[in-house]
Write an enzyme that holds these catalytic residues in place. Structure first.
Site, PDB file in Angstrom:
ATOM      1  N   LYS A 179       0.746  -1.215   0.106  1.00 48.88           N
ATOM      2  CA  LYS A 179       0.428  -0.369  -0.099  1.00 48.88           C
ATOM      3  C   LYS A 179       0.936   1.538  -0.082  1.00 48.88           C
ATOM      4  CE  LYS A 179      -0.631  -1.019   5.320  1.00 48.88           C
ATOM      5  NZ  LYS A 179      -1.231  -0.348   5.871  1.00 48.88           N
ATOM      6  N   TYR A 198      16.336  29.882   6.889  1.00 50.11           N
ATOM      7  CA  TYR A 198      15.661  30.748   7.637  1.00 50.11           C
ATOM      8  C   TYR A 198      15.129  30.946   9.414  1.00 50.11           C
ATOM      9  CZ  TYR A 198      13.194  30.439   3.192  1.00 50.11           C
ATOM     10  OH  TYR A 198      12.464  30.062   1.875  1.00 50.11           O
TER      11      TYR A 198
HETATM   12  C1  LIG Z   1      -3.956  -4.516   7.733  1.00 47.31           C
HETATM   13  C2  LIG Z   1      -2.084  -4.399   7.888  1.00 47.31           C
HETATM   14  N1  LIG Z   1      -1.768  -5.783   7.693  1.00 47.31           N
HETATM   15  C3  LIG Z   1      -0.394  -5.332   7.456  1.00 47.31           C
HETATM   16  C4  LIG Z   1       0.670  -4.199   7.519  1.00 47.31           C
HETATM   17  C5  LIG Z   1       1.647  -4.634   7.353  1.00 47.31           C
HETATM   18  O1  LIG Z   1       2.463  -4.039   8.320  1.00 47.31           O
HETATM   19  P1  LIG Z   1       3.798  -4.068   8.389  1.00 47.31           P
HETATM   20  O2  LIG Z   1       4.710  -3.131   7.178  1.00 47.31           O
HETATM   21  O3  LIG Z   1       4.535  -3.699  10.227  1.00 47.31           O
HETATM   22  O4  LIG Z   1       4.195  -5.270   8.643  1.00 47.31           O
HETATM   23  C6  LIG Z   1      -0.335  -2.825   7.803  1.00 47.31           C
HETATM   24  C7  LIG Z   1       0.370  -2.093   7.587  1.00 47.31           C
HETATM   25  O5  LIG Z   1       0.080  -1.142   8.439  1.00 47.31           O
HETATM   26  C8  LIG Z   1      -1.937  -3.232   7.901  1.00 47.31           C
HETATM   27  O6  LIG Z   1      -2.546  -2.445   8.026  1.00 47.31           O
END
Ligand SMILES: Cc1ncc(COP(=O)(O)O)c(C=O)c1O
Length: 375
Positions: free
Chosen positions: A34, A256
């Site tokens: 994602k 800045y």
């Molecule tokens: C529902 C879910 N599963 C798995 C993961 C993967 O987590 P990680 O990147 O800590 O392995 C995430 C990431 O936030 C998540 O939201």
């Protein structure tokens, strides 16, 4: 063209996938890609993982899944946050596997399926308190689910809140997940797969591995599992080049608000990268970059497009030298220096996830094997 770019080591990602697969086995790995594969660029990363034989991918949004299908990715894709709005028909047509946690979503999928059978993964909230059917409401949810034509529970899942930090709470969550499995079975459902583990849980909590693990950050090089030694390789390197050098007299301010004043005669290098590229502004006067294999502190406030470094102690520094914000760099004698995203995150009071995801679209991604993969 600006010499600022993110170099993505696809071989490191493939290697990390093999490492987590080995740890998780016999459970299989769903690769969490994602948020543009945590900033690494979802299409090239997904293609490489598919080539590696990944059991499936997870995205947060339906549109992320659709982007992958349009790019020709044919492996299983689980949409973790379900479908918002009216995308239910598109999700099913694209063969994406939706996660559901609300009966209205199941009804919307059923309406879109028009009487055909469709599978979902059901998410149960065991303590994350974000998405998921609360355990106390699961029985009622399943009664209503049973009345929806065509709906089938192919997977049952939960998400762990503290797999990296609180073993007691994780054990409680897993106990609640066991109760959820009983309730689901008692209602006549036979999910083919159970999944709960993120990267930290995959490494630290063997009992959370079930049939599938959902690993994100570990694929990009960070186990997020205190106390665990894992042979993972960071996959992103953020680099720029020195475009200007100037000497400052003692007492002269930088940037800045003049938040840094030279305490000695200081050689200052300017690099064309800033918070507009996703470099954390919190790293002003805290972080560092690598030049000629040495650390040069970031001095003054990071601005939108430019950052300044104290390079007084970098012998021979010149305009055109490479500056690495995170990743590794070889020094003149071949020695390997490294700043990783965890170190940047610590300096900025955040987590490596945010450091990686923050790198903006303005930074071109270049793909290939990195120095660690080549050596
Ligand atoms: C529902 C879910 N599963 C798995 C993961 C993967 O987590 P990680 O990147 O800590 O392995 C995430 C990431 O936030 C998540 O939201």
């Amino acid at each position: 063209m600006r010499p600022t770019r993110a170099e993505i080591d696809l071989e490191a990602i493939a290697h990390n996938y093999r490492v987590v697969s080995e740890v998780a086995g016999p459970a299989k790995v769903l690769a969490v890609v994602k948020a543009d594969a945590y900033g690494h660029g979802v299409v090239p990363v997904a293609r490489r993982l598919q080539q590696e034989g990944a059991r499936g991918l997870c995205v947060a949004l339906a549109e992320e899944g659709l982007e992958l299908r349009e790019a020709g990715i044919h492996t299983d894709i689980v949409v973790l946050n379900g479908a918002y709005g009216h995308a239910h028909g598109e999700v099913l047509a694209a063969g994406l596997t939706p996660v559901v946690y609300d009966i209205a979503q199941v009804e919307a999928f059923a309406a879109a399926a028009g009487g055909r059978a469709f599978g979902v993964h059901l998410k149960v909230d065991t303590g994350m308190a974000r998405l998921g059917v609360p355990l106390a409401e699961l029985g009622r949810f399943l009664e209503r689910f049973g009345a929806i034509p065509g709906a089938r529970i192919d997977g049952l899942m939960t998400h762990l809140a503290c797999a990296d930090s609180d073993d007691g709470f994780t054990a409680e969550q897993l106990q609640r997940f066991t109760r959820a499995q009983h309730v689901v079975r008692a209602h006549g459902h036979r999910p083919k797969v159970l999944h709960a583990a993120n990267s930290a849980a995959t490494f630290r909590h063997p009992s959370s591995r079930y049939d599938l693990v959902r690993c994100g950050i570990a694929l990009f090089g960070f186990p997020n599992a205190p106390g665990v030694e894992a042979a993972l390789r960071p996959a992103m390197r953020l680099r720029s080049e020195v475009v200007a050098l100037r000497w400052l007299e003692p007492g002269a301010p930088v940037g800045y608000d003049g938040t840094f004043r030279a305490a000695r005669r200081t050689l200052l290098a300017t690099i064309p990268v800033g918070y507009g590229d996703g470099l954390m502004r919190m790293g002003s006067n805290r972080g560092a970059a690598l030049l000629r294999g040495r650390r040069a502190p970031i001095v003054g406030n990071i601005s939108m497009d430019l950052t300044t470094l104290d390079v007084t102690d970098v012998p021979g520094v010149a305009v055109g030298d490479e500056a690495v914000l995170f990743g590794s760099q070889r020094g003149p004698d071949g020695e390997l220096a490294r700043i990783d995203a965890t170190e940047v995150a610590e300096a900025c009071g955040t987590i490596p996830y945010e450091v990686l995801c923050a790198i903006s679209r303005r930074v071109p991604r270049f793909y290939g094997p990195g120095p660690a993969s080549r050596s």
